[in-house]
Motif scaffolding. Structure first.
Motif, PDB file in Angstrom:
ATOM      1  N   ILE A 168       0.842  -1.204   0.000  1.00 40.58           N
ATOM      2  CA  ILE A 168       0.000   0.000   0.000  1.00 40.58           C
ATOM      3  C   ILE A 168       0.874   1.249   0.000  1.00 40.58           C
ATOM      4  O   ILE A 168       0.591   2.233  -0.706  1.00 40.58           O
ATOM      5  N   GLN A 169       1.945   1.212   0.772  1.00 41.36           N
ATOM      6  CA  GLN A 169       2.868   2.344   0.778  1.00 41.36           C
ATOM      7  C   GLN A 169       3.535   2.521  -0.586  1.00 41.36           C
ATOM      8  O   GLN A 169       3.663   3.647  -1.086  1.00 41.36           O
ATOM      9  N   ILE A 170       3.947   1.414  -1.197  1.00 38.85           N
ATOM     10  CA  ILE A 170       4.606   1.496  -2.504  1.00 38.85           C
ATOM     11  C   ILE A 170       3.660   2.065  -3.556  1.00 38.85           C
ATOM     12  O   ILE A 170       4.028   2.956  -4.338  1.00 38.85           O
ATOM     13  N   ILE A 171       2.425   1.574  -3.575  1.00 41.43           N
ATOM     14  CA  ILE A 171       1.448   2.078  -4.552  1.00 41.43           C
ATOM     15  C   ILE A 171       1.170   3.559  -4.308  1.00 41.43           C
ATOM     16  O   ILE A 171       1.069   4.356  -5.251  1.00 41.43           O
ATOM     17  N   GLY A 172       1.039   3.925  -3.037  1.00 42.58           N
ATOM     18  CA  GLY A 172       0.797   5.328  -2.723  1.00 42.58           C
ATOM     19  C   GLY A 172       1.944   6.228  -3.137  1.00 42.58           C
ATOM     20  O   GLY A 172       1.736   7.307  -3.707  1.00 42.58           O
ATOM     21  N   LYS A 173       3.173   5.789  -2.880  1.00 41.13           N
ATOM     22  CA  LYS A 173       4.333   6.604  -3.238  1.00 41.13           C
ATOM     23  C   LYS A 173       4.498   6.703  -4.753  1.00 41.13           C
ATOM     24  O   LYS A 173       4.888   7.752  -5.275  1.00 41.13           O
ATOM     25  N   MET A 174       4.207   5.606  -5.462  1.00 45.19           N
ATOM     26  CA  MET A 174       4.344   5.630  -6.917  1.00 45.19           C
ATOM     27  C   MET A 174       3.350   6.593  -7.559  1.00 45.19           C
ATOM     28  O   MET A 174       3.631   7.196  -8.597  1.00 45.19           O
ATOM     29  N   HIS A 175       2.173   6.731  -6.938  1.00 42.73           N
ATOM     30  CA  HIS A 175       1.157   7.640  -7.469  1.00 42.73           C
ATOM     31  C   HIS A 175       1.125   8.970  -6.723  1.00 42.73           C
ATOM     32  O   HIS A 175       0.185   9.751  -6.892  1.00 42.73           O
ATOM     33  N   LYS A 176       2.134   9.180  -5.861  1.00 42.40           N
ATOM     34  CA  LYS A 176       2.287  10.446  -5.133  1.00 42.40           C
ATOM     35  C   LYS A 176       1.084  10.741  -4.245  1.00 42.40           C
ATOM     36  O   LYS A 176       0.617  11.877  -4.153  1.00 42.40           O
ATOM     37  N   PHE A 177       0.565   9.684  -3.599  1.00 44.80           N
ATOM     38  CA  PHE A 177      -0.472   9.861  -2.596  1.00 44.80           C
ATOM     39  C   PHE A 177       0.173  10.093  -1.237  1.00 44.80           C
ATOM     40  O   PHE A 177       1.313   9.705  -0.997  1.00 44.80           O
ATOM     41  N   GLN A 178      -0.589  10.699  -0.351  1.00 45.03           N
ATOM     42  CA  GLN A 178      -0.128  10.857   1.020  1.00 45.03           C
ATOM     43  C   GLN A 178      -0.337   9.535   1.757  1.00 45.03           C
ATOM     44  O   GLN A 178      -1.463   9.042   1.860  1.00 45.03           O
TER      45      GLN A 178
END
Length: 377
Positions: free
Chosen positions: A308-318
């Motif tokens: 979840i962290q990786i997906i969020g960081k890849m899409h520039k989510f907080q």
């Protein structure tokens, strides 16, 4: 913040996830205590109350909670049905053909080896054939199991399959693990398929083990692959680790995956790999590690939160650890509600929740998922 004359109130994502997670866990507990009717009445009355009060946001949230609770109920019923079907094949001689998924030895009380078999088909002269894939646990003397390797295809003749009684706790464990039956193999004839059609990893592991000392293997398997054998040698290693104060390294859990993730991210940072590819490569490595190891529940929890962290960081989510934990808990309970009855789930998710709560209380502020707008939760 209100919209449309107080009929639709904005509620942060954190509150929605917490509500869904808590209600799903409580619903699973109610399902196991045969309180489905009361649970249905409570959901129906609550939804009607919010509709009568024209609080459509709360009504929508409770509908989502009811959806996840329904999923948990359907999963429990499906697992029970799968476990109870084909009862005519039990306690009768069967021909079982399948592949060895796991092999675990034990010599603490008596030399015995456990094989986890994924069946291709099960044949019984009177009942017919089961072509559906099922998991079976085979217990046999260790001397006889020495020639068997993970990934091999076996055909067992006259195997007597059995299931625990309904009032035994071991039955609940088998349902949770998706295991249909058990069998004790002593003098039954076993045929190993000609040729080594095992996976590339199983063959590589066998070749790699030939170059390692036995004591090294006893350290490598539990630490990196999650494979623990209940042998006197392993017990001796645990006692030595306890003496030196490093016994925690044998408890392979989510912390090992987090450490590995941090190590890779540090290496990629100093290698000047771009932000997107850094997380992409790390995600691939995490899934590769999952493929070659025996995952525990805490391992899967950590992997899910990391992804979840990786997906969020890849899409520039907080990124929010609260959101990651609640999402992981929600889907874990929905997919396998039986896990809430066991200590590994209670300790892994409970302690993680306490750690995140203490951290958020002291240092951080939870924010909702949004690519551009950061909304305090």
């Amino acid at each position: 913040m209100t919209i449309n004359n107080n009929r639709f109130d904005f509620i942060p994502l954190t509150h929605i996830l917490l509500a869904c997670t808590i209600t799903t866990i409580l619903s699973a507990v109610a399902i196991f205590h045969n309180l489905v009717l009361i649970l249905t009445i409570l959901y129906g009355a609550t939804i009607l109350f919010f509709m009568f009060k024209k609080k459509y946001t709360q009504c929508f949230i409770w509908l989502i909670c009811a959806l996840f609770s329904t999923q948990a109920y359907l999963t429990v019923q499906r697992d029970l049905k799968k476990f109870q079907e084909h009862a005519s094949f039990l306690q009768t001689p069967c021909i079982v053909k399948g592949v060895i998924l796991q092999k675990q030895a034990s010599d603490l009380h008596k030399e015995q080896t456990t094989l986890l078999l994924q069946t291709f088909n099960i044949y019984n002269k009177a009942a017919g054939v089961i072509k559906a894939s099922k998991k079976i646990v085979l217990l046999m003397p260790s001397k006889r199991a020495q020639k068997f390797l993970e990934g091999q295809t076996l055909t067992i003749f006259k195997a007597m399959l059995s299931q625990p009684k309904p009032d035994e706790e071991y039955r609940t464990y088998l349902i949770k693990e998706g295991i249909w039956a058990t069998a004790f193999i002593t003098s039954e004839r076993i045929f190993i398929n000609n040729g080594d059609n095992r996976s590339w990893f199983a063959q590589s592991s066998t070749l790699f083990a030939q170059f390692l000392h036995r004591s090294t293997i006893n350290l490598f398997n539990p630490l990196f692959l999650g494979k623990r054998e209940k042998t006197i040698t392993n017990l001796s290693i645990q006692h030595q680790s306890l003496y030196w104060g490093i016994v925690h390294h044998m408890a392979r859990s989510g912390i090992h995956l987090v450490t590995l993730f941090g190590l890779f991210m540090g290496l990629f940072h100093y290698a000047r790999i771009k932000h997107f590819y850094r997380y992409l490569i790390c995600g691939i490595l995490m899934f590769g590690y999952l493929e070659i190891s025996i995952p525990s529940l805490s391992f899967l929890r950590a992997l899910s939160m990391i992804m979840i962290q990786i997906i969020g960081k890849m899409h520039k989510f907080q990124y929010s650890s609260v959101h990651a934990l609640t999402l992981t808990t929600l889907f874990t309970v929905s997919y396998n509600p039986w896990c809430i009855l066991f200590l590994d789930f209670q300790l892994s998710f409970g302690i993680t929740a306490v750690i995140i709560w203490l951290f958020q209380r002291k240092w951080a502020k939870t924010v909702a998922f949004a690519p551009k707008i950061i909304i305090p939760s």
